[in-house]
Design a protein around this motif. Structure first.
Motif, mmCIF file in Angstrom:
data_model
loop_
_atom_site.group_PDB
_atom_site.id
_atom_site.type_symbol
_atom_site.label_atom_id
_atom_site.label_comp_id
_atom_site.label_asym_id
_atom_site.label_seq_id
_atom_site.Cartn_x
_atom_site.Cartn_y
_atom_site.Cartn_z
ATOM 1 N N LEU A 113 41.148 -40.121 42.191
ATOM 2 C CA LEU A 113 40.925 -39.809 43.597
ATOM 3 C C LEU A 113 40.742 -38.300 43.702
ATOM 4 O O LEU A 113 41.555 -37.542 43.177
ATOM 5 N N THR A 114 39.687 -37.871 44.363
ATOM 6 C CA THR A 114 39.452 -36.448 44.598
ATOM 7 C C THR A 114 39.896 -36.115 46.013
ATOM 8 O O THR A 114 39.532 -36.808 46.960
ATOM 9 N N ASN A 128 45.044 -41.082 39.327
ATOM 10 C CA ASN A 128 45.064 -39.676 38.941
ATOM 11 C C ASN A 128 44.452 -38.866 40.068
ATOM 12 O O ASN A 128 43.489 -39.293 40.713
ATOM 13 N N LEU A 129 44.994 -37.685 40.306
ATOM 14 C CA LEU A 129 44.563 -36.845 41.410
ATOM 15 C C LEU A 129 43.759 -35.663 40.896
ATOM 16 O O LEU A 129 44.188 -34.956 39.984
ATOM 17 N N HIS A 130 42.592 -35.465 41.474
ATOM 18 C CA HIS A 130 41.789 -34.266 41.243
ATOM 19 C C HIS A 130 41.679 -33.522 42.561
ATOM 20 O O HIS A 130 41.493 -34.141 43.608
ATOM 21 N N THR A 173 29.463 -36.835 40.935
ATOM 22 C CA THR A 173 29.578 -36.164 42.225
ATOM 23 C C THR A 173 30.921 -36.502 42.862
ATOM 24 O O THR A 173 31.000 -37.301 43.794
ATOM 25 N N PRO A 174 32.013 -35.909 42.380
ATOM 26 C CA PRO A 174 33.323 -36.226 42.959
ATOM 27 C C PRO A 174 33.475 -35.602 44.345
ATOM 28 O O PRO A 174 33.301 -34.404 44.514
ATOM 29 N N VAL A 175 33.748 -36.464 45.314
ATOM 30 C CA VAL A 175 33.917 -35.972 46.683
ATOM 31 C C VAL A 175 35.097 -36.668 47.344
ATOM 32 O O VAL A 175 35.337 -37.853 47.129
ATOM 33 N N PRO A 176 35.845 -35.943 48.159
ATOM 34 C CA PRO A 176 36.896 -36.578 48.935
ATOM 35 C C PRO A 176 36.295 -37.552 49.943
ATOM 36 O O PRO A 176 35.218 -37.316 50.476
ATOM 37 N N GLY A 177 36.979 -38.660 50.157
ATOM 38 C CA GLY A 177 36.569 -39.607 51.182
ATOM 39 C C GLY A 177 35.546 -40.642 50.769
ATOM 40 O O GLY A 177 34.996 -41.330 51.617
#
Length: 126
Positions: A10-11, A48-50, A62-66
């Motif tokens: 999760l980002t 895991n948290l990024h 393309t890691p993005v929140p939400g």
């Protein structure tokens, strides 16, 4: 070929708010591993948290929140989950509603985490 999911990533844009949501509101356990990385553990799985802009390599293209839509099976009756969330003033977007889960029918509610990921919390229906 594939047996089960071990973890997902999760980002987040705000680590403190994200930790509060998954640990304090949903009851997951915060775990620190490697060189200070964080994860939320529940059952035999973990998230895991990024932190956006400080992702661990390799990472999604393309890691993005939400961008996630996650469904969790509750360890307590859904009505107790709803009461606990209401006591913390967490808005429920929809539900309870009946859905089809991976292994059975489920009764679900929907809410958003601090990064606006869609979170579904469910109970199995006999």
């Amino acid at each position: 070929m594939i047996d089960h999911l071990d973890h997902l990533v999760l980002t987040t844009a705000n680590e403190a708010d994200c930790v509060h949501f998954y640990v304090e509101l949903l009851g997951m356990k915060l775990e620190t591993f490697g060189s200070g990385r964080k994860a939320f553990r529940f059952g035999n799985q973990k998230i895991n948290l990024h932190v956006k802009g400080h992702e661990f390599e390799p990472k999604a293209h393309t890691p993005v929140p939400g961008a996630l839509d996650l469904c969790f099976i509750a360890s307590i009756p859904l009505d107790r989950v709803i009461s606990a969330l209401k006591a913390q003033s967490v808005p429920i977007l929809e539900g309870p509603v009946m859905r089809t889960g991976a292994t059975a029918r489920i009764r679900s509610i929907y809410l958003r985490d601090p990064d606006l990921n869609l979170i579904e919390i469910s109970e199995l229906v006999a």
